[in-house]
Design an enzyme around this catalytic site. Structure first.
Site, PDB file in Angstrom:
ATOM      1  N   GLU A  31      54.566  75.659  58.415  1.00 13.24           N
ATOM      2  CA  GLU A  31      53.172  75.215  58.316  1.00 13.24           C
ATOM      3  C   GLU A  31      52.765  75.077  56.866  1.00 13.24           C
ATOM      4  O   GLU A  31      53.350  75.683  55.978  1.00 13.24           O
ATOM      5  CB  GLU A  31      52.237  76.161  59.074  1.00 13.24           C
ATOM      6  N   ARG A  64      40.209  82.073  65.966  1.00 14.72           N
ATOM      7  CA  ARG A  64      38.799  82.344  65.671  1.00 14.72           C
ATOM      8  C   ARG A  64      38.476  81.973  64.234  1.00 14.72           C
ATOM      9  O   ARG A  64      37.411  81.448  63.936  1.00 14.72           O
ATOM     10  CB  ARG A  64      38.508  83.838  65.884  1.00 14.72           C
TER      11      ARG A  64
END
Ligand code: FAD
Length: 318
Positions: A19, A125
């Site tokens: 990533e 979140r």
């Protein structure tokens, strides 16, 4: 293609993925390509792009009043994903966070992602803004990853926010969530954290990506506990080698993890930062070899914009 299908098609072979962060505002996409190019020889079936929430800065006006202004350093996860998919023909996985988005904005982003042909999302979140002491949900936004996940799962069933009836135009996202082998820092204990992780899987999570760790025992215990609790989705270990001595302090502080004594002492014994990097890479190569033997479906690297250490590790493993 969905990440779960990439894993299925690999038939037990461990895959490589990584990533990266979207580019700093104003930079060209070439910076991202430069971070990806050295890693393409290891055939990543997917590349994740993180989402960095906006923060606030305070501007002082001539009359002395302070104005609070929302400020983004790295604006474009979706655009970065589109550019990656277009150039490399691999699946790009955008991270979607609750913080900073109303439910409507989230839904619009998901509609755009589906339109772009993006099949996977990692729902999170998000952390508190630097200027806040704890996470504050956005008014009319989602408070937990499980709520955001439920939203995506609803869209996968054709349930959109403002439609009275289910639409035949369903999305079909494969949904990932975060897991914490060493517990999420806000959770009072590992069992409570597990309860909420299980809730995310029960709401429809298809795979889990873990927080980084430096002790494979922690990953094994986490996977075993998941399986004992009926969590049967793929659990992808998130990995990052230590590359500087400062990280002995910064990684535990930021990511709430333990660095094993053997590793911390080896780093402290180094005579130069170059040596530290070698120790960190060597440790991660050994970790990866063992994770592969343990049957980890994917080795997922947090490159943080620097592909070189990941390349060295991948060369030794794949
Ligand atoms: P949640 O699953 O919502 O959990 C947050 C906390 O609340 C936990 O302590 C949990 O136990 C508890 N909890 C959950 N549900 C409930 C409930 N219903 N009631 C009470 N408590 C509950 N951050 C970014 O900003 N951008 C990124 O791109 C990003 N990528 C990440 C990728 C990975 C693989 C990981 C592991 C983390 C990433 N993060 C990212 C960081 C992440 O946003 C933070 O760790 C955040 O603090 C928690 O996110 P979560 O999705 O795990 O939250």
């Amino acid at each position: 293609m969905k990440i779960v299908d990439h894993i299925k098609n690999a038939q037990g072979k461990t895959l490589f993925s990584f990533e990266l962060l979207p580019p700093i505002k104003g930079q060209s996409i070439q910076g991202i390509f430069n971070a990806i190019d050295p890693l393409m020889e290891f055939n990543p079936p997917f590349i994740d792009v993180t989402y960095l929430r906006e923060d606030y800065i305070y501007k002082q006006h001539a009359n002395g009043l302070l104005e609070k202004v929302a400020y983004r350093k790295r604006p474009s996860t979706v655009a970065t994903c589109a550019a990656i998919m277009n150039k490399y023909r691999v699946d790009a996985v955008p991270h979607l966070i609750c913080g900073g988005f109303t439910k409507d904005e989230t839904e619009n982003a998901l509609i755009d992602l589906q339109f772009l042909g993006i099949d996977n999302v990692l729902v999170l979140r998000g952390d508190a803004r630097k200027s806040d002491s704890s996470f504050i949900p956005t008014p009319n936004g989602h408070a937990y990853a499980s709520e955001l996940l439920q939203h995506v799962a609803d869209m996968n069933k054709g349930k959109y926010l403002h439609d009275d009836m289910e639409s035949p135009e369903k999305t079909d996202f494969c949904i990932g969530v975060a897991g914490y082998p060493e517990k999420h820092f806000e959770s009072p204990n590992l069992d409570t954290d597990f309860k909420y992780l299980k809730h995310k899987v029960d709401c429809g999570a298809d795979f889990i990506v873990t927080q980084m760790f430096f002790d494979n025992k922690k990953y094994k215990e986490f996977v075993d506990k998941c399986r004992q609790n009926g969590i049967n989705v793929p659990i992808i270990p998130g990995l990052k080698p230590i590359t500087s001595s400062k990280q002995l302090i910064s990684l535990p502080k930021i990511f709430h993890l333990d660095i094993p004594l053997e590793l911390s002492e080896a780093v402290q014994a180094c005579k130069s930062e170059k040596e530290v990097k070698e120790v960190g890479i060597e440790w991660m190569i050994n970790q990866c070899k063992e994770l592969k033997e343990m049957g980890a479906p994917v080795l997922h690297f947090y490159t943080m914009g620097n592909p070189e250490p990941t390349k060295r590790i991948a060369q030794a493993i794949f």
